[in-house]
Design an enzyme around this catalytic site. Structure first.
Site, PDB file in Angstrom:
ATOM      1  N   LYS A  22      23.071  24.611  16.406  1.00  0.00           N
ATOM      2  CA  LYS A  22      23.072  24.081  17.784  1.00  0.00           C
ATOM      3  C   LYS A  22      24.305  23.208  18.026  1.00  0.00           C
ATOM      4  O   LYS A  22      25.004  23.365  19.018  1.00  0.00           O
ATOM      5  CB  LYS A  22      21.802  23.252  18.005  1.00  0.00           C
ATOM      6  CG  LYS A  22      21.827  22.419  19.269  1.00  0.00           C
ATOM      7  CD  LYS A  22      20.557  21.637  19.461  1.00  0.00           C
ATOM      8  CE  LYS A  22      20.548  20.234  18.917  1.00  0.00           C
ATOM      9  NZ  LYS A  22      21.409  19.274  19.601  1.00  0.00           N
ATOM     10  N   ARG A  93      22.132  15.743  26.847  1.00  0.00           N
ATOM     11  CA  ARG A  93      23.270  14.817  26.847  1.00  0.00           C
ATOM     12  C   ARG A  93      24.577  15.490  26.493  1.00  0.00           C
ATOM     13  O   ARG A  93      25.631  15.118  26.999  1.00  0.00           O
ATOM     14  CB  ARG A  93      23.044  13.696  25.825  1.00  0.00           C
ATOM     15  CG  ARG A  93      21.806  12.910  25.979  1.00  0.00           C
ATOM     16  CD  ARG A  93      21.725  11.889  24.883  1.00  0.00           C
ATOM     17  NE  ARG A  93      22.902  11.030  24.902  1.00  0.00           N
ATOM     18  CZ  ARG A  93      23.066  10.014  25.718  1.00  0.00           C
ATOM     19  NH1 ARG A  93      22.135   9.708  26.585  1.00  0.00           N
ATOM     20  NH2 ARG A  93      24.162   9.289  25.673  1.00  0.00           N
ATOM     21  N   ASP A 306      20.092  13.196  11.473  1.00  0.00           N
ATOM     22  CA  ASP A 306      19.243  14.276  11.992  1.00  0.00           C
ATOM     23  C   ASP A 306      18.235  14.792  10.956  1.00  0.00           C
ATOM     24  O   ASP A 306      17.423  15.667  11.269  1.00  0.00           O
ATOM     25  CB  ASP A 306      20.117  15.441  12.500  1.00  0.00           C
ATOM     26  CG  ASP A 306      20.764  15.119  13.840  1.00  0.00           C
ATOM     27  OD1 ASP A 306      20.446  14.074  14.427  1.00  0.00           O
ATOM     28  OD2 ASP A 306      21.611  15.916  14.302  1.00  0.00           O
ATOM     29  N   ILE A 328      22.833   4.903  12.212  1.00  0.00           N
ATOM     30  CA  ILE A 328      23.555   5.544  13.328  1.00  0.00           C
ATOM     31  C   ILE A 328      22.941   5.192  14.686  1.00  0.00           C
ATOM     32  O   ILE A 328      23.642   4.785  15.609  1.00  0.00           O
ATOM     33  CB  ILE A 328      23.573   7.090  13.173  1.00  0.00           C
ATOM     34  CG1 ILE A 328      24.019   7.500  11.764  1.00  0.00           C
ATOM     35  CG2 ILE A 328      24.441   7.742  14.251  1.00  0.00           C
ATOM     36  CD1 ILE A 328      25.466   7.290  11.445  1.00  0.00           C
TER      37      ILE A 328
HETATM   38  C1  UD1 Z   1      25.859  14.051  17.599  1.00  0.00           C
HETATM   39  C2  UD1 Z   1      24.831  15.155  17.389  1.00  0.00           C
HETATM   40  C3  UD1 Z   1      23.480  14.558  17.046  1.00  0.00           C
HETATM   41  C4  UD1 Z   1      23.599  13.609  15.860  1.00  0.00           C
HETATM   42  C5  UD1 Z   1      24.709  12.594  16.089  1.00  0.00           C
HETATM   43  C6  UD1 Z   1      24.986  11.742  14.865  1.00  0.00           C
HETATM   44  C7  UD1 Z   1      25.649  16.910  18.848  1.00  0.00           C
HETATM   45  C8  UD1 Z   1      25.447  17.691  20.103  1.00  0.00           C
HETATM   46  N1  UD1 Z   1      24.752  15.919  18.620  1.00  0.00           N
HETATM   47  O1  UD1 Z   1      25.431  13.266  18.703  1.00  0.00           O
HETATM   48  O2  UD1 Z   1      22.595  15.629  16.725  1.00  0.00           O
HETATM   49  O3  UD1 Z   1      22.377  12.915  15.708  1.00  0.00           O
HETATM   50  O4  UD1 Z   1      25.938  13.261  16.414  1.00  0.00           O
HETATM   51  O5  UD1 Z   1      25.286  12.537  13.771  1.00  0.00           O
HETATM   52  O6  UD1 Z   1      26.527  17.190  18.054  1.00  0.00           O
HETATM   53  N2  UD1 Z   1      28.734   5.855  20.214  1.00  0.00           N
HETATM   54  C9  UD1 Z   1      29.229   4.867  21.028  1.00  0.00           C
HETATM   55  N3  UD1 Z   1      30.044   5.228  22.059  1.00  0.00           N
HETATM   56  C10 UD1 Z   1      30.376   6.530  22.300  1.00  0.00           C
HETATM   57  C11 UD1 Z   1      29.868   7.528  21.456  1.00  0.00           C
HETATM   58  C12 UD1 Z   1      29.048   7.159  20.409  1.00  0.00           C
HETATM   59  O7  UD1 Z   1      28.952   3.679  20.831  1.00  0.00           O
HETATM   60  O8  UD1 Z   1      31.122   6.781  23.251  1.00  0.00           O
HETATM   61  C13 UD1 Z   1      27.849   5.498  19.077  1.00  0.00           C
HETATM   62  C14 UD1 Z   1      26.425   6.048  19.256  1.00  0.00           C
HETATM   63  O9  UD1 Z   1      25.617   5.204  20.048  1.00  0.00           O
HETATM   64  C15 UD1 Z   1      25.959   6.138  17.826  1.00  0.00           C
HETATM   65  C16 UD1 Z   1      27.242   6.512  17.075  1.00  0.00           C
HETATM   66  O10 UD1 Z   1      28.320   6.146  17.926  1.00  0.00           O
HETATM   67  O11 UD1 Z   1      25.510   4.898  17.371  1.00  0.00           O
HETATM   68  C17 UD1 Z   1      27.389   7.955  16.707  1.00  0.00           C
HETATM   69  O12 UD1 Z   1      27.083   8.753  17.843  1.00  0.00           O
HETATM   70  P1  UD1 Z   1      27.736  10.172  18.095  1.00  0.00           P
HETATM   71  O13 UD1 Z   1      28.333  10.692  16.835  1.00  0.00           O
HETATM   72  O14 UD1 Z   1      28.612  10.089  19.292  1.00  0.00           O
HETATM   73  O15 UD1 Z   1      26.470  11.057  18.466  1.00  0.00           O
HETATM   74  P2  UD1 Z   1      26.477  12.295  19.414  1.00  0.00           P
HETATM   75  O16 UD1 Z   1      27.815  12.924  19.403  1.00  0.00           O
HETATM   76  O17 UD1 Z   1      25.861  11.934  20.723  1.00  0.00           O
END
Ligand code: UD1
Length: 422
Positions: A22, A93, A306, A328
Site C-alpha cells: 500500500k 491522509r 506499523d 513515532i
Molecule cells: C507513513 C506511512 C505510515 C507509517 C508512517 C511511519 C504512508 C502512506 N504511510 O506515514 O503507514 O506509519 O509513515 O512509518 O507511507 N511529522 C511532522 N511533520 C510532517 C510530517 C511528519 O511532524 O510534516 C511527524 C509525524 O507526526 C510523525 C513523524 O513525523 O511523528 C513521522 O511521520 P511520517 O513519516 O510523515 O508518517 P506518514 O508519512 O504520514
C-alpha cells in the site's frame, strides 16, 4: 456493517501470498501526475486507500483502467483540475501526496489539509516548508493549502524528523524543479527507494536513495513508465506474527526478506523459528510459548510503528514482561483497551506499554480503531480461546487485501459476516 467472527485456537498451515505494498502504491500512483502519457502499473493492491487515490487521480483528469490481476493503466496526458477535495483527503491522509507533483507539473495546487488522525496529530508542516523553500507561494484558505510556483527551484531541505510521505512529496516535486535539491535526514523506507527507482525510470536524476541524504537534479520533463509495486513488508510481518499468535507453520510468498530484517531478528529473539527459504519466501514456525522481548519503534530500518500493535498481541501471552515503546506517533496505543477486553495485562505509561504475558487471551467483541490496530485484533482473535468479533472493518480494508480470505485458506476459522444495519 461487515464484521469478522474468529474462532480462536486453530493453528495455521500452508502458504500466504503477500500483495503489493500500500505505502509504495500510493506515492507511485501519485507520481503519474508528473508526466504526460500512459503508465502501466502491476501488483497494485486492491485496497480502500488505493481506490480513494484512484478516485482523486480521476478527478484531476487521469484516465484509469483497472484489470482484475492488479494491473492499472493510467493515462495522464491531460490534467483537468489541480484540486484535491476535502472529502477524499479526509478519508485518506496520503492524498496529500498529490501536492508536490501538482505544483511541479502545473505550477499550482489546491489540496485540502488532512486534519487530525486517531494515532496522532500527524501535521504536514515538513511538506509545506519544503515546498516554500523550493519557491512555492503557499496560502492556507478555507481548510485548503493553495500552492503556486511558475517553476520550483532546487533547495537544501532538512527534515527535523525523517518523514516518509514528506520525503516522497518533496522528492517528486524536486524532480521537475530547476537545479539541485538536497533532502537531509530523509526517510530511508523501501517504499521511498521504490518510488525513487520509478522516478529514475521516468528520467529523473536521483542519488542517495535509501540513505539519509537524497540528491535530486531537476529535469525539464519526465516520461511515463511501467512499474511493479514491491511486496508489502507490513502485510508480510503481520502474517509472520499471525503464526506467533495462532501457532502452526506458514510459508510467506512474494516478500522481500531484506525489508523485514529487524522484524525477523526481533521475532526470532521472541522464539519464533523463521527461515528465509528463497529470495522471496520465508518459512515461519511456532514451537511452544514465546518469550517476552522489548520493542521500540523507529524509522526504517528500525522496528516499524506499523507492526507495533501486532507484536503487542504476541507479547500479551509471552513468558514474562515486555516494554513496547512507540516513538513515532504520540497516540498509537488505541488497541490496548481492546486487547484488555480479551484479558491482556497491559499498562500504558507515557509512550510505553508494559505488557505482562498472561496464559491465554479470551474471545470477546472488540472494535478496530485504526488500520494496524484492526490487524492486531484479528491476530488476537486467532490466538484467543473462544470467539472474537472484530468490528470496524473499514480500517482493515484500507490496508490489508482480503485478510480474512487469506487466513481462512491457511486454516483460520474466520468469517466475514454482516450485521443488520448497525
Ligand atoms: C507513513 C506511512 C505510515 C507509517 C508512517 C511511519 C504512508 C502512506 N504511510 O506515514 O503507514 O506509519 O509513515 O512509518 O507511507 N511529522 C511532522 N511533520 C510532517 C510530517 C511528519 O511532524 O510534516 C511527524 C509525524 O507526526 C510523525 C513523524 O513525523 O511523528 C513521522 O511521520 P511520517 O513519516 O510523515 O508518517 P506518514 O508519512 O504520514
Amino acid at each position: 456493517m461487515d464484521y469478522l467472527e474468529i474462532k480462536g485456537g486453530h493453528a495455521l498451515s500452508g502458504k500466504v501470498r503477500i500483495s503489493g505494498a500500500k505505502n509504495a502504491a500510493l506515492p507511485i500512483l501519485s507520481a503519474t501526475l508528473l508526466a504526460e502519457g500512459c503508465f502501466n502499473l502491476q501488483e497494485v493492491p486492491d485496497l480502500e486507500d488505493v481506490k480513494i487515490l484512484l478516485e482523486l487521480l480521476k478527478e484531476l483528469g487521469i484516465k484509469v483502467k483497472k484489470s482484475a490481476n492488479g494491473q492499472v493503466e493510467l493515462d495522464s496526458s491531460k490534467l483537468e483540475s489541480y484540486e484535491a477535495p476535502y472529502d477524499l483527503v479526509r478519508k485518506m491522509r496520503a492524498s496529500v501526496l498529490v501536492l508536490g507533483p501538482l505544483v511541479a507539473r502545473l505550477g499550482k495546487a489546491r489540496v485540502s489539509l488532512p486534519g487530525g488522525c486517531a494515532i496522532g496529530a500527524r501535521p504536514i508542516d515538513f511538506h509545506l516548508k519544503g515546498l516554500e523553500l523550493m519557491g512555492a507561494k503557499l496560502v492556507i484558505r478555507e481548510g485548503f493549502v493553495e500552492a503556486k510556483a511558475s517553476r520550483l527551484k532546487g533547495a537544501h531541505i532538512y527534515f527535523d524528523i525523517p518523514s516518509v510521505t514528506g520525503t516522497e512529496n518533496l522528492m517528486m516535486a524536486a524532480c521537475l524543479a530547476k537545479g539541485k535539491t538536497v533532502l537531509e535526514n530523509a526517510a530511508k523506507e523501501p517504499e521511498i527507494v521504490a518510488l525513487g527507482e520509478m522516478l529514475i525510470n521516468m528520467g529523473a536524476k536521483i542519488q542517495g536513495l535509501g540513505t539519509a541524504t537524497i540528491v535530486i537534479e531537476g529535469v525539464k520533463s519526465l516520461k511515463p513508465t511501467t512499474c511493479k509495486i514491491i511486496p508489502d513488508r507490513i502485510e508480510a510481518g503481520t502474517y509472520i506474527m499471525a503464526v506467533g499468535a495462532a501457532g502452526g507453520e506458514l510459508i510467506i510468498e512474494n516478500c522481500i526478506p531484506d525489508h523485514l530484517e529487524t522484524v525477523i531478528l526481533k521475532l526470532k529473539a521472541a522464539g519464533l523459528k523463521i527461515d528465509v527459504i528463497d529470495e522471496d519466501k520465508i518459512k515461519v514456525k511456532k514451537k511452544g510459548r514465546l518469550c517476552s522481548v522489548d520493542v521500540k519503534t523507529q524509522p526504517y530500518p528500525g522496528f516499524p510503528t506499523d507492526l507495533q500493535a501486532q507484536i503487542m498481541v504476541l507479547m500479551a501471552t509471552a513468558g514474562k514482561l515486555s516494554v513496547i515503546t512507540e516513538t513515532i506517533f504520540e497516540n498509537r496505543f488505541m488497541h490496548v483497551a481492546e486487547l484488555k477486553r480479551l484479558g491482556a495485562d497491559i499498562r500504558v505509561e507515557g509512550r510505553s506499554a508494559i505488557v505482562k504475558g498472561v496464559k491465554h487471551l479470551n474471545g470477546a467483541p472488540v472494535m478496530a480503531t485504526d488500520l494496524r490496530a484492526s490487524a492486531s485484533l484479528v491476530l488476537a482473535g486467532l490466538g484467543a480461546k473462544g470467539t472474537t468479533i472484530v468490528q470496524g472493518l473499514h480500517h482493515l480494508d484500507r490496508g490489508y487485501e482480503k485478510m480474512d480470505e487469506k487466513l481462512a485458506q491457511v486454516g483460520a476459522r474466520i468469517r466475514r459476516l454482516q450485521s443488520d444495519g448497525v
